[in-house]
Design a protein around this motif. Structure first.
Motif, PDB file in Angstrom:
ATOM      1  N   MET A   1      28.264  79.673  66.479  1.00  0.00           N
ATOM      2  CA  MET A   1      29.052  79.845  65.272  1.00  0.00           C
ATOM      3  C   MET A   1      28.846  81.364  64.739  1.00  0.00           C
ATOM      4  SD  MET A   1      29.337  77.977  61.712  1.00  0.00           S
ATOM      5  CE  MET A   1      27.926  78.481  61.217  1.00  0.00           C
ATOM      6  N   GLN A   2      30.052  82.039  64.773  1.00  0.00           N
ATOM      7  CA  GLN A   2      29.660  83.551  64.040  1.00  0.00           C
ATOM      8  C   GLN A   2      30.696  83.303  62.802  1.00  0.00           C
ATOM      9  OE1 GLN A   2      27.515  86.015  64.969  1.00  0.00           O
ATOM     10  NE2 GLN A   2      26.763  84.594  66.447  1.00  0.00           N
ATOM     11  N   TYR A   3      30.440  83.784  61.765  1.00  0.00           N
ATOM     12  CA  TYR A   3      31.278  83.947  60.683  1.00  0.00           C
ATOM     13  C   TYR A   3      31.281  85.164  59.967  1.00  0.00           C
ATOM     14  CZ  TYR A   3      27.109  83.471  57.938  1.00  0.00           C
ATOM     15  OH  TYR A   3      25.778  83.631  57.109  1.00  0.00           O
ATOM     16  N   ASN A   4      32.307  85.157  59.006  1.00  0.00           N
ATOM     17  CA  ASN A   4      32.188  86.382  57.875  1.00  0.00           C
ATOM     18  C   ASN A   4      32.934  85.827  56.512  1.00  0.00           C
ATOM     19  OD1 ASN A   4      32.057  88.749  56.904  1.00  0.00           O
ATOM     20  ND2 ASN A   4      34.203  89.197  57.876  1.00  0.00           N
ATOM     21  N   ILE A   5      32.506  86.073  55.839  1.00  0.00           N
ATOM     22  CA  ILE A   5      33.002  85.590  54.283  1.00  0.00           C
ATOM     23  C   ILE A   5      33.709  86.627  53.487  1.00  0.00           C
ATOM     24  CG2 ILE A   5      32.405  84.421  52.024  1.00  0.00           C
ATOM     25  CD1 ILE A   5      30.078  83.147  53.434  1.00  0.00           C
ATOM     26  N   THR A   6      35.153  86.586  53.307  1.00  0.00           N
ATOM     27  CA  THR A   6      35.774  87.554  52.431  1.00  0.00           C
ATOM     28  C   THR A   6      36.454  86.770  51.425  1.00  0.00           C
ATOM     29  OG1 THR A   6      37.731  87.389  53.902  1.00  0.00           O
ATOM     30  CG2 THR A   6      36.011  88.957  54.580  1.00  0.00           C
ATOM     31  N   HIS A  15      35.553  83.066  57.837  1.00  0.00           N
ATOM     32  CA  HIS A  15      36.262  83.414  59.147  1.00  0.00           C
ATOM     33  C   HIS A  15      35.428  82.806  60.163  1.00  0.00           C
ATOM     34  CE1 HIS A  15      39.280  86.155  57.623  1.00  0.00           C
ATOM     35  NE2 HIS A  15      38.408  86.505  56.299  1.00  0.00           N
ATOM     36  N   LEU A  16      35.682  81.960  60.887  1.00  0.00           N
ATOM     37  CA  LEU A  16      34.812  81.386  61.877  1.00  0.00           C
ATOM     38  C   LEU A  16      35.237  82.010  63.168  1.00  0.00           C
ATOM     39  CD1 LEU A  16      34.727  77.621  60.880  1.00  0.00           C
ATOM     40  CD2 LEU A  16      33.019  79.427  60.649  1.00  0.00           C
ATOM     41  N   SER A  17      34.246  82.273  64.126  1.00  0.00           N
ATOM     42  CA  SER A  17      34.446  82.621  65.493  1.00  0.00           C
ATOM     43  C   SER A  17      33.646  82.206  66.494  1.00  0.00           C
ATOM     44  CB  SER A  17      34.426  84.288  65.638  1.00  0.00           C
ATOM     45  OG  SER A  17      33.098  84.809  65.130  1.00  0.00           O
ATOM     46  N   GLU A  18      33.910  82.482  67.830  1.00  0.00           N
ATOM     47  CA  GLU A  18      33.565  81.507  68.762  1.00  0.00           C
ATOM     48  C   GLU A  18      33.575  80.165  68.919  1.00  0.00           C
ATOM     49  OE1 GLU A  18      29.487  82.850  69.810  1.00  0.00           O
ATOM     50  OE2 GLU A  18      30.028  85.082  69.406  1.00  0.00           O
ATOM     51  N   ASP A  46      39.752  80.187  58.209  1.00  0.00           N
ATOM     52  CA  ASP A  46      40.383  80.861  59.114  1.00  0.00           C
ATOM     53  C   ASP A  46      39.853  81.006  60.619  1.00  0.00           C
ATOM     54  OD1 ASP A  46      41.519  83.063  60.953  1.00  0.00           O
ATOM     55  OD2 ASP A  46      42.349  84.008  58.981  1.00  0.00           O
ATOM     56  N   PHE A  47      40.680  80.028  61.268  1.00  0.00           N
ATOM     57  CA  PHE A  47      40.384  79.612  62.895  1.00  0.00           C
ATOM     58  C   PHE A  47      40.749  80.539  63.802  1.00  0.00           C
ATOM     59  CE2 PHE A  47      40.316  75.611  60.612  1.00  0.00           C
ATOM     60  CZ  PHE A  47      39.166  75.126  60.738  1.00  0.00           C
ATOM     61  N   SER A  48      41.134  81.830  63.389  1.00  0.00           N
ATOM     62  CA  SER A  48      41.881  82.799  64.420  1.00  0.00           C
ATOM     63  C   SER A  48      40.885  83.361  65.385  1.00  0.00           C
ATOM     64  CB  SER A  48      42.489  84.036  63.970  1.00  0.00           C
ATOM     65  OG  SER A  48      41.629  84.545  62.937  1.00  0.00           O
ATOM     66  N   GLY A  49      39.548  83.328  65.093  1.00  0.00           N
ATOM     67  CA  GLY A  49      38.533  83.939  66.116  1.00  0.00           C
ATOM     68  C   GLY A  49      37.867  82.608  66.670  1.00  0.00           C
ATOM     69  N   LEU A  50      38.101  81.400  66.345  1.00  0.00           N
ATOM     70  CA  LEU A  50      37.299  80.377  66.964  1.00  0.00           C
ATOM     71  C   LEU A  50      37.930  79.674  68.183  1.00  0.00           C
ATOM     72  CD1 LEU A  50      34.992  78.444  65.873  1.00  0.00           C
ATOM     73  CD2 LEU A  50      36.426  76.803  65.218  1.00  0.00           C
ATOM     74  N   HIS A  51      37.589  79.776  69.265  1.00  0.00           N
ATOM     75  CA  HIS A  51      38.076  79.253  70.539  1.00  0.00           C
ATOM     76  C   HIS A  51      37.626  77.617  70.873  1.00  0.00           C
ATOM     77  CE1 HIS A  51      38.886  83.412  71.089  1.00  0.00           C
ATOM     78  NE2 HIS A  51      37.730  83.848  70.779  1.00  0.00           N
ATOM     79  N   TYR A  52      36.627  77.216  70.318  1.00  0.00           N
ATOM     80  CA  TYR A  52      36.160  75.769  70.515  1.00  0.00           C
ATOM     81  C   TYR A  52      35.706  75.043  69.419  1.00  0.00           C
ATOM     82  CZ  TYR A  52      33.750  72.016  72.881  1.00  0.00           C
ATOM     83  OH  TYR A  52      33.579  70.676  73.484  1.00  0.00           O
TER      84      TYR A  52
END
Length: 102
Positions: A1-6, A15-18, A46-52
């Protein structure tokens, strides 16, 4: 899990990714503490960058929901796509969360 908080207005955006899986449990708990520390009235995931996401990821979202409610915050799920959207629909998470596409 990668993330960013804004922030967006008074909302905190996570914002979640991977991917979001069981191995992310400890990190996700730390992230939740950071997200909820400012007592935002709304938390947008925000799931726009989450793939699985697997079933453990669904459980992590339920943990977020419980902790946010205890802190007086609403949780909104934003921009789920592909397999993540399918998983949320299969689990009927639209009955537990507001799900939006922005």
């Amino acid at each position: 899990m990668q993330y960013n908080i804004t922030t967006e207005g008074t909302a905190t955006v996570l914002h979640l990714s991977e991917q979001l899986v069981d191995a992310d449990r400890a990190a996700f708990d730390t992230v939740l503490s950071r997200v909820l520390s400012s007592r935002p009235p709304r938390v947008i995931v925000d799931f726009s960058g989450l793939h699985y996401m697997d079933s453990a990821g669904l459980g992590l979202l339920l943990t977020l929901r419980e902790r946010a409610r205890a802190a007086g915050a609403e949780v909104v799920l934003r921009n789920p796509t592909g397999a993540v959207r399918d998983m949320l629909q299969l689990a009927r998470f639209d009955t537990l969360f507001s799900v939006v596409n922005a």
